[in-house]
Design a protein around this motif. Structure first.
Motif, PDB file in Angstrom:
ATOM      1  N   ARG A   7      15.851  36.054   7.489  1.00 38.40           N
ATOM      2  CA  ARG A   7      15.950  35.973   6.030  1.00 38.40           C
ATOM      3  C   ARG A   7      14.703  35.313   5.432  1.00 38.40           C
ATOM      4  O   ARG A   7      14.267  35.673   4.346  1.00 38.40           O
ATOM      5  CB  ARG A   7      17.194  35.184   5.603  1.00 38.40           C
ATOM      6  N   ARG A  42      19.417  42.978  -1.559  1.00 37.66           N
ATOM      7  CA  ARG A  42      20.234  42.426  -2.665  1.00 37.66           C
ATOM      8  C   ARG A  42      20.787  41.049  -2.308  1.00 37.66           C
ATOM      9  O   ARG A  42      20.804  40.145  -3.142  1.00 37.66           O
ATOM     10  CB  ARG A  42      21.375  43.382  -3.025  1.00 37.66           C
ATOM     11  N   LYS A  43      21.220  40.891  -1.066  1.00 42.13           N
ATOM     12  CA  LYS A  43      21.761  39.592  -0.643  1.00 42.13           C
ATOM     13  C   LYS A  43      20.686  38.503  -0.723  1.00 42.13           C
ATOM     14  O   LYS A  43      20.913  37.424  -1.261  1.00 42.13           O
ATOM     15  CB  LYS A  43      22.308  39.694   0.787  1.00 42.13           C
ATOM     16  N   MET A  45      17.864  38.637  -2.434  1.00 45.03           N
ATOM     17  CA  MET A  45      17.478  38.474  -3.848  1.00 45.03           C
ATOM     18  C   MET A  45      18.467  37.555  -4.558  1.00 45.03           C
ATOM     19  O   MET A  45      18.068  36.727  -5.380  1.00 45.03           O
ATOM     20  CB  MET A  45      17.430  39.831  -4.556  1.00 45.03           C
ATOM     21  N   GLY A  46      19.745  37.689  -4.246  1.00 45.36           N
ATOM     22  CA  GLY A  46      20.757  36.805  -4.833  1.00 45.36           C
ATOM     23  C   GLY A  46      20.512  35.353  -4.474  1.00 45.36           C
ATOM     24  O   GLY A  46      20.675  34.455  -5.310  1.00 45.36           O
ATOM     25  N   MET A  47      20.106  35.103  -3.240  1.00 41.32           N
ATOM     26  CA  MET A  47      19.807  33.735  -2.803  1.00 41.32           C
ATOM     27  C   MET A  47      18.573  33.197  -3.529  1.00 41.32           C
ATOM     28  O   MET A  47      18.538  32.031  -3.940  1.00 41.32           O
ATOM     29  CB  MET A  47      19.598  33.702  -1.283  1.00 41.32           C
ATOM     30  N   LYS A  49      17.508  34.185  -6.436  1.00 37.52           N
ATOM     31  CA  LYS A  49      17.902  33.999  -7.842  1.00 37.52           C
ATOM     32  C   LYS A  49      18.652  32.680  -8.010  1.00 37.52           C
ATOM     33  O   LYS A  49      18.366  31.905  -8.923  1.00 37.52           O
ATOM     34  CB  LYS A  49      18.766  35.181  -8.296  1.00 37.52           C
ATOM     35  N   LYS A  50      19.582  32.429  -7.111  1.00 36.50           N
ATOM     36  CA  LYS A  50      20.371  31.194  -7.165  1.00 36.50           C
ATOM     37  C   LYS A  50      19.471  29.957  -7.047  1.00 36.50           C
ATOM     38  O   LYS A  50      19.728  28.929  -7.663  1.00 36.50           O
ATOM     39  CB  LYS A  50      21.413  31.201  -6.042  1.00 36.50           C
ATOM     40  N   GLU A  55      14.055  36.328 -11.207  1.00 34.63           N
ATOM     41  CA  GLU A  55      14.972  36.871 -12.204  1.00 34.63           C
ATOM     42  C   GLU A  55      15.117  38.349 -11.858  1.00 34.63           C
ATOM     43  O   GLU A  55      14.121  39.033 -11.617  1.00 34.63           O
ATOM     44  CB  GLU A  55      14.380  36.714 -13.596  1.00 34.63           C
ATOM     45  N   VAL A  56      16.351  38.816 -11.779  1.00 37.04           N
ATOM     46  CA  VAL A  56      16.603  40.209 -11.445  1.00 37.04           C
ATOM     47  C   VAL A  56      17.121  40.903 -12.697  1.00 37.04           C
ATOM     48  O   VAL A  56      18.028  40.407 -13.357  1.00 37.04           O
ATOM     49  CB  VAL A  56      17.639  40.311 -10.296  1.00 37.04           C
ATOM     50  N   PRO A  58      19.198  43.738 -14.165  1.00 38.22           N
ATOM     51  CA  PRO A  58      20.190  44.748 -13.801  1.00 38.22           C
ATOM     52  C   PRO A  58      19.941  46.052 -14.556  1.00 38.22           C
ATOM     53  O   PRO A  58      19.255  46.070 -15.577  1.00 38.22           O
ATOM     54  CB  PRO A  58      21.518  44.119 -14.206  1.00 38.22           C
ATOM     55  N   ALA A  63      12.285  42.977 -10.829  1.00 38.63           N
ATOM     56  CA  ALA A  63      12.445  41.540 -10.680  1.00 38.63           C
ATOM     57  C   ALA A  63      11.147  40.863 -11.085  1.00 38.63           C
ATOM     58  O   ALA A  63      10.080  41.479 -11.074  1.00 38.63           O
ATOM     59  CB  ALA A  63      12.794  41.200  -9.240  1.00 38.63           C
TER      60      ALA A  63
END
Length: 138
Positions: A7, A42-43, A45-47, A49-50, A55-56, A58, A63
């Motif tokens: 990752r 996506r997974k 990218m979510g991490m 972002k968190k 910034e993603v 939608p 991004a």
């Protein structure tokens, strides 16, 4: 032997792409560059972002970085994607034989050495910015 999660390298790849080619960075573009499944992208990218690094957008996709590349260190990325469990890079094997002098003492003998090794690695990652890395891609 268990390796550090990929990752981290995938996250650095994603952030580097966004820094170098922000307009093209749809999920499919990133997945194609990393050569992996868009679900994995996506997974991660979510991490990111968190952690406040990206910034993603939608819908249309794409991004952008939420910090300048010279303000994002490899340590920030390393921490964002939960590379290690419980903050410890090195784990000890379960239940060594307490009747053996090595088995009884191995963890206490190794613990400070491994903590120092992890600290040295983290200090090194903190010295390298995304900007310094992406300069090599032009």
């Amino acid at each position: 032997m268990k390796q550090i999660s990929s990752r981290f390298s995938v996250a650095v790849h994603i952030l580097s792409l966004i820094a170098v080619s922000p307009k093209e960075c749809t999920g499919d573009f990133i997945a194609d560059s990393v050569n992996t499944n868009p679900v994995i992208i996506r997974k991660i990218m979510g991490m990111l972002k968190k952690a406040g690094l990206v910034e993603v957008r939608p819908g249309v996709g794409g991004a952008s970085l939420l910090k300048d590349p010279d303000q994002i260190t490899l340590l920030d990325v390393y921490r964002a994607v939960d590379v290690i469990e419980d903050g410890q890079l090195f784990n000890f094997h379960d239940e060594p034989n307490q009747d053996c002098p090595v088995g009884r003492n191995i963890e206490s003998a190794l613990r400070s050495e491994l903590r120092d090794a992890q600290s040295a690695m983290e200090q090194r990652l903190a010295q390298v910015t995304l900007d310094q890395l992406t300069v090599q891609f032009h």
